[in-house]
Design a protein around this motif. Structure first.
Motif, PDB file in Angstrom:
ATOM      1  N   PRO A 167       0.762  -1.172  -0.077  1.00 20.18           N
ATOM      2  CA  PRO A 167       0.030  -0.143  -0.115  1.00 20.18           C
ATOM      3  C   PRO A 167       0.835   1.305   0.115  1.00 20.18           C
ATOM      4  N   MET A 168       0.573   2.460  -0.431  1.00 16.58           N
ATOM      5  CA  MET A 168       1.009   3.617  -0.618  1.00 16.58           C
ATOM      6  C   MET A 168       1.006   3.773   0.823  1.00 16.58           C
ATOM      7  N   PRO A 169       2.361   4.393   1.261  1.00 16.08           N
ATOM      8  CA  PRO A 169       2.187   4.858   2.659  1.00 16.08           C
ATOM      9  C   PRO A 169       1.695   6.289   3.096  1.00 16.08           C
ATOM     10  N   GLU A 170       1.261   6.527   4.084  1.00 19.28           N
ATOM     11  CA  GLU A 170       0.967   8.089   4.291  1.00 19.28           C
ATOM     12  C   GLU A 170       2.036   8.983   3.939  1.00 19.28           C
ATOM     13  N   THR A 207      -2.476  13.618  -0.711  1.00 17.49           N
ATOM     14  CA  THR A 207      -2.470  12.584   0.584  1.00 17.49           C
ATOM     15  C   THR A 207      -2.735  11.183  -0.125  1.00 17.49           C
ATOM     16  N   ARG A 208      -2.551  10.276   0.603  1.00 22.44           N
ATOM     17  CA  ARG A 208      -2.954   8.963  -0.040  1.00 22.44           C
ATOM     18  C   ARG A 208      -4.270   9.029  -0.477  1.00 22.44           C
ATOM     19  N   GLU A 209      -5.248   9.416   0.157  1.00 22.24           N
ATOM     20  CA  GLU A 209      -6.710   9.428  -0.201  1.00 22.24           C
ATOM     21  C   GLU A 209      -6.832  10.361  -1.387  1.00 22.24           C
ATOM     22  N   SER A 210      -6.311  11.520  -1.442  1.00 19.89           N
ATOM     23  CA  SER A 210      -6.540  12.389  -2.654  1.00 19.89           C
ATOM     24  C   SER A 210      -6.115  11.909  -3.902  1.00 19.89           C
ATOM     25  N   MET A 264      10.965   9.637   6.309  1.00 19.99           N
ATOM     26  CA  MET A 264      10.266   8.484   6.842  1.00 19.99           C
ATOM     27  C   MET A 264       9.675   7.717   5.720  1.00 19.99           C
ATOM     28  N   VAL A 265       9.124   8.274   4.794  1.00 20.55           N
ATOM     29  CA  VAL A 265       8.505   7.635   3.596  1.00 20.55           C
ATOM     30  C   VAL A 265       9.573   6.735   2.958  1.00 20.55           C
ATOM     31  N   PHE A 266      10.982   7.361   2.774  1.00 17.92           N
ATOM     32  CA  PHE A 266      12.120   6.687   2.305  1.00 17.92           C
ATOM     33  C   PHE A 266      11.953   5.147   2.910  1.00 17.92           C
ATOM     34  N   GLY A 267      12.104   5.529   4.464  1.00 17.07           N
ATOM     35  CA  GLY A 267      12.324   4.249   5.182  1.00 17.07           C
ATOM     36  C   GLY A 267      11.303   3.272   5.070  1.00 17.07           C
ATOM     37  N   GLY A 312      -4.049   2.618  -5.021  1.00 17.11           N
ATOM     38  CA  GLY A 312      -2.950   2.994  -3.993  1.00 17.11           C
ATOM     39  C   GLY A 312      -2.012   2.007  -3.797  1.00 17.11           C
ATOM     40  N   VAL A 313      -1.972   0.866  -4.573  1.00  8.89           N
ATOM     41  CA  VAL A 313      -1.175  -0.164  -4.386  1.00  8.89           C
ATOM     42  C   VAL A 313       0.043  -0.311  -5.199  1.00  8.89           C
ATOM     43  N   GLY A 314       1.255  -0.359  -4.656  1.00 11.56           N
ATOM     44  CA  GLY A 314       2.429  -0.369  -5.391  1.00 11.56           C
ATOM     45  C   GLY A 314       2.814  -1.494  -6.295  1.00 11.56           C
ATOM     46  N   VAL A 315       3.015  -1.263  -7.503  1.00 11.52           N
ATOM     47  CA  VAL A 315       3.017  -2.364  -8.526  1.00 11.52           C
ATOM     48  C   VAL A 315       4.344  -2.365  -9.182  1.00 11.52           C
ATOM     49  N   TRP A 316       5.127  -1.332  -9.306  1.00  8.40           N
ATOM     50  CA  TRP A 316       6.424  -1.346  -9.833  1.00  8.40           C
ATOM     51  C   TRP A 316       7.293  -0.476  -9.055  1.00  8.40           C
TER      52      TRP A 316
END
Length: 182
Positions: A47-50, A66-69, A142-145, A162-166
């Protein structure tokens, strides 16, 4: 007093030096080959992180992404830094990608690792690239981590849910992945 004999006695003098140099060159080539970032690969869905960052640039008067937007669009996260020459060189190409793929529902979001104290450096990098009009965060460590980013630039593609695929390091490979999906 006698000199100790080298074990085996086969690689003494210039021949030994030559063998050592060849061994070092082969080892260096293997290390480089095994640690070079690959162009890109499909990844285990994540999932895409916050987008927890210190601040945003390039958002105008609008809200920060944001993840939601971002849900409903394909999202390319560009993880970079101002002291990364390959990152800076890729920005004009990323601007072109954004122009070409934006009308097809692709959003680019930049995440710079620099803290708030380096905000001006991030802004200066944005100002040098015509067409770099997507939101760019600073203080995104934090997102890098959360994404396990160890090499930059890194691009992560998230689908409309919002799902990472690549994930990869090559804009050409990213574009090929977008072409296979859209």
């Amino acid at each position: 007093m006698t000199r100790p004999k080298a074990s085996g006695g086969r690689f003494e003098g210039p021949v030994g030096l030559m063998v050592a140099v060849i061994a070092i060159v082969v080892a260096a080539a293997l290390v480089e080959r095994l640690t070079r970032p690959r162009g890109g690969e499909r990844i285990t869905p994540l999932p895409m992180p916050e987008l927890l960052v210190e601040g945003w640039l390039n958002t105008g008067d609008g809200p920060s992404p944001t993840r939601e937007s971002l849900r409903g669009s394909y999202v390319v996260l560009d993880l970079w830094a101002t002291d990364c020459v390959p990152c800076l060189r890729s920005l004009p190409h990323l601007a072109q990608l954004s122009r070409e793929w934006g009308p097809r529902g692709v959003e680019v979001v930049g995440l710079a690792s620099e803290p708030a104290s380096r905000r001006e450096a991030v802004q200066a990098a944005i100002d040098r690239v015509p067409g770099m009009d997507w939101p760019v965060a600073y203080g995104a460590g934090m997102v890098f981590g959360q994404l396990g980013v160890e090499m930059i630039p890194t691009y992560v593609l998230f689908d409309t849910e919002g799902v990472g695929v690549w994930r990869g390091h090559s804009l050409g490979d990213l574009e090929a992945e977008l072409a296979s999906r859209l």
